[in-house]
Design a protein around this motif. Structure first.
Motif, PDB file in Angstrom:
ATOM      1  N   ARG A  12       0.835  -1.220   0.000  1.00  0.00           N
ATOM      2  CA  ARG A  12       0.000   0.000   0.000  1.00  0.00           C
ATOM      3  C   ARG A  12       0.860   1.257   0.000  1.00  0.00           C
ATOM      4  N   ARG A  13       1.999   1.207   0.716  1.00  0.00           N
ATOM      5  CA  ARG A  13       2.874   2.376   0.772  1.00  0.00           C
ATOM      6  C   ARG A  13       3.634   2.600  -0.533  1.00  0.00           C
ATOM      7  N   ASN A  14       4.022   1.542  -1.243  1.00  0.00           N
ATOM      8  CA  ASN A  14       4.954   1.665  -2.360  1.00  0.00           C
ATOM      9  C   ASN A  14       4.346   1.514  -3.749  1.00  0.00           C
ATOM     10  N   LEU A  15       3.194   0.925  -3.867  1.00  0.00           N
ATOM     11  CA  LEU A  15       2.591   0.758  -5.186  1.00  0.00           C
ATOM     12  C   LEU A  15       1.965   2.068  -5.648  1.00  0.00           C
ATOM     13  N   PRO A  16       2.000   2.318  -6.953  1.00  0.00           N
ATOM     14  CA  PRO A  16       1.354   3.537  -7.450  1.00  0.00           C
ATOM     15  C   PRO A  16      -0.153   3.448  -7.252  1.00  0.00           C
ATOM     16  N   THR A  17      -0.737   4.567  -6.936  1.00  0.00           N
ATOM     17  CA  THR A  17      -2.190   4.611  -6.766  1.00  0.00           C
ATOM     18  C   THR A  17      -2.822   5.097  -8.059  1.00  0.00           C
ATOM     19  N   ARG A  18      -4.087   4.844  -8.165  1.00  0.00           N
ATOM     20  CA  ARG A  18      -4.823   5.296  -9.335  1.00  0.00           C
ATOM     21  C   ARG A  18      -4.782   6.826  -9.416  1.00  0.00           C
ATOM     22  N   GLU A  19      -4.870   7.468  -8.273  1.00  0.00           N
ATOM     23  CA  GLU A  19      -4.862   8.940  -8.229  1.00  0.00           C
ATOM     24  C   GLU A  19      -3.507   9.491  -8.661  1.00  0.00           C
ATOM     25  N   SER A  20      -2.407   8.826  -8.257  1.00  0.00           N
ATOM     26  CA  SER A  20      -1.086   9.314  -8.678  1.00  0.00           C
ATOM     27  C   SER A  20      -0.899   9.135 -10.180  1.00  0.00           C
ATOM     28  N   MET A  21      -1.479   8.092 -10.750  1.00  0.00           N
ATOM     29  CA  MET A  21      -1.391   7.873 -12.189  1.00  0.00           C
ATOM     30  C   MET A  21      -2.227   8.900 -12.952  1.00  0.00           C
ATOM     31  N   GLU A  22      -3.317   9.367 -12.367  1.00  0.00           N
ATOM     32  CA  GLU A  22      -4.160  10.373 -13.029  1.00  0.00           C
ATOM     33  C   GLU A  22      -3.402  11.680 -13.245  1.00  0.00           C
ATOM     34  N   ARG A  23      -2.437  11.959 -12.370  1.00  0.00           N
ATOM     35  CA  ARG A  23      -1.691  13.209 -12.460  1.00  0.00           C
ATOM     36  C   ARG A  23      -0.580  13.182 -13.518  1.00  0.00           C
ATOM     37  N   ILE A  24      -0.303  12.044 -14.120  1.00  0.00           N
ATOM     38  CA  ILE A  24       0.759  11.944 -15.121  1.00  0.00           C
ATOM     39  C   ILE A  24       0.213  12.421 -16.474  1.00  0.00           C
ATOM     40  N   ARG A  25       0.790  13.466 -16.969  1.00  0.00           N
ATOM     41  CA  ARG A  25       0.305  14.111 -18.180  1.00  0.00           C
ATOM     42  C   ARG A  25       0.420  13.194 -19.402  1.00  0.00           C
ATOM     43  N   LEU A  26       1.465  12.378 -19.483  1.00  0.00           N
ATOM     44  CA  LEU A  26       1.666  11.506 -20.640  1.00  0.00           C
ATOM     45  C   LEU A  26       0.586  10.437 -20.778  1.00  0.00           C
ATOM     46  N   LEU A  27      -0.086  10.108 -19.687  1.00  0.00           N
ATOM     47  CA  LEU A  27      -1.115   9.073 -19.733  1.00  0.00           C
ATOM     48  C   LEU A  27      -2.497   9.596 -20.108  1.00  0.00           C
ATOM     49  N   ARG A  28      -2.635  10.888 -20.228  1.00  0.00           N
ATOM     50  CA  ARG A  28      -3.968  11.444 -20.497  1.00  0.00           C
ATOM     51  C   ARG A  28      -4.635  10.902 -21.757  1.00  0.00           C
ATOM     52  N   PRO A  29      -3.898  10.686 -22.858  1.00  0.00           N
ATOM     53  CA  PRO A  29      -4.578  10.148 -24.051  1.00  0.00           C
ATOM     54  C   PRO A  29      -5.135   8.735 -23.850  1.00  0.00           C
ATOM     55  N   VAL A  30      -4.540   7.965 -22.980  1.00  0.00           N
ATOM     56  CA  VAL A  30      -5.005   6.589 -22.752  1.00  0.00           C
ATOM     57  C   VAL A  30      -5.534   6.403 -21.336  1.00  0.00           C
ATOM     58  N   ALA A  31      -5.806   7.495 -20.669  1.00  0.00           N
ATOM     59  CA  ALA A  31      -6.222   7.422 -19.263  1.00  0.00           C
ATOM     60  C   ALA A  31      -7.496   6.618 -19.073  1.00  0.00           C
ATOM     61  N   HIS A  32      -8.425   6.705 -20.006  1.00  0.00           N
ATOM     62  CA  HIS A  32      -9.682   5.960 -19.859  1.00  0.00           C
ATOM     63  C   HIS A  32      -9.420   4.465 -19.796  1.00  0.00           C
ATOM     64  N   ARG A  33      -8.371   4.001 -20.447  1.00  0.00           N
ATOM     65  CA  ARG A  33      -8.042   2.565 -20.459  1.00  0.00           C
ATOM     66  C   ARG A  33      -7.137   2.195 -19.283  1.00  0.00           C
ATOM     67  N   VAL A  34      -6.114   2.986 -19.055  1.00  0.00           N
ATOM     68  CA  VAL A  34      -5.136   2.697 -18.008  1.00  0.00           C
ATOM     69  C   VAL A  34      -5.743   2.824 -16.614  1.00  0.00           C
ATOM     70  N   LEU A  35      -6.635   3.765 -16.457  1.00  0.00           N
ATOM     71  CA  LEU A  35      -7.178   4.047 -15.134  1.00  0.00           C
ATOM     72  C   LEU A  35      -8.544   3.401 -14.900  1.00  0.00           C
ATOM     73  N   ALA A  36      -8.881   2.424 -15.689  1.00  0.00           N
ATOM     74  CA  ALA A  36     -10.144   1.715 -15.482  1.00  0.00           C
ATOM     75  C   ALA A  36     -10.146   1.110 -14.078  1.00  0.00           C
ATOM     76  N   PRO A  37     -11.187   1.362 -13.293  1.00  0.00           N
ATOM     77  CA  PRO A  37     -11.191   0.923 -11.892  1.00  0.00           C
ATOM     78  C   PRO A  37     -10.972  -0.579 -11.705  1.00  0.00           C
ATOM     79  N   GLU A  38     -11.461  -1.404 -12.623  1.00  0.00           N
ATOM     80  CA  GLU A  38     -11.315  -2.852 -12.436  1.00  0.00           C
ATOM     81  C   GLU A  38      -9.857  -3.309 -12.509  1.00  0.00           C
ATOM     82  N   LEU A  39      -8.987  -2.502 -13.107  1.00  0.00           N
ATOM     83  CA  LEU A  39      -7.569  -2.863 -13.185  1.00  0.00           C
ATOM     84  C   LEU A  39      -6.816  -2.512 -11.910  1.00  0.00           C
TER      85      LEU A  39
END
Length: 181
Positions: A12-39
């Motif tokens: 829990r302390r070391n794994l990336p969170t969904r919220e931290s991934m949302e802040r990465i600008r490079l992922l915005r074009p694929v954010a709908h796929r990468v940040l899908a809650p089931e993943l």
């Protein structure tokens, strides 16, 4: 605190969170796929899938293991953080042993009679490259066998670990209810 609890707390302390991934600008074009809650949910099906895919990516791919594990986690609906974390099974300490075992397994399966692994170190670079060319098929076959076996064992261990963890939670919950009656 048990070993499983420590592992869960460390994760829990070391794994990336969904919220931290949302802040990465490079992922915005694929954010709908990468940040899908089931993943990102830890479920009894997604965690073992993540373990298996992380083992495969960690053993078969020498570079960009985490990215590859995350990419192959999408179509299999595996847990992305677990897949990324499990790739660390290969590291500078374990890789030489895995490669040596892969070569030996592949040579045995292919009935290959290539020169010994230690021999090219003492010879010139050209003979080392020739040895690598000769040993390549055995190494690839061995890596595929080790990756497949590790993925199957990891999947089974994760399933058993999940069952044990949930069973322990149910026992504690039941004991807590009994104590309050």
């Amino acid at each position: 605190m048990t070993g499983w609890d420590r592992i869960a707390a460390w994760s829990r302390r070391n794994l990336p969170t969904r919220e931290s991934m949302e802040r990465i600008r490079l992922l915005r074009p694929v954010a709908h796929r990468v940040l899908a809650p089931e993943l990102w949910r830890f479920t009894r099906r997604s965690v073992p899938r993540g373990v298996a895919l992380g083992m495969i990516a960690g053993i078969l791919f020498p570079v960009a293991q985490i990215a590859i594990a995350a990419l192959i986690a999408f179509p299999f609906r595996a847990n992305v953080p677990v897949a990324a974390l499990v790739t660390f099974v290969t590291n500078p300490l374990t890789t030489p042993f895995i490669l040596f075992a892969a070569y030996r397994i592949g040579a045995w399966l292919l009935h290959s009679h290539a020169t010994a692994v230690a021999q090219p170190v003492a010879e010139a670079a050209t003979s080392w490259l020739q040895w690598a060319w000769d040993a390549g098929p055995a190494l690839i076959v061995g890596l595929l066998v080790i990756a497949g076996a590790s993925a199957a064992l990891g999947y089974g261990a994760a399933m058993l670990g999940w069952r044990a963890w949930i069973g322990r939670k149910w026992r504690h919950r039941h004991q807590h209810r009994e104590d309050h009656r």
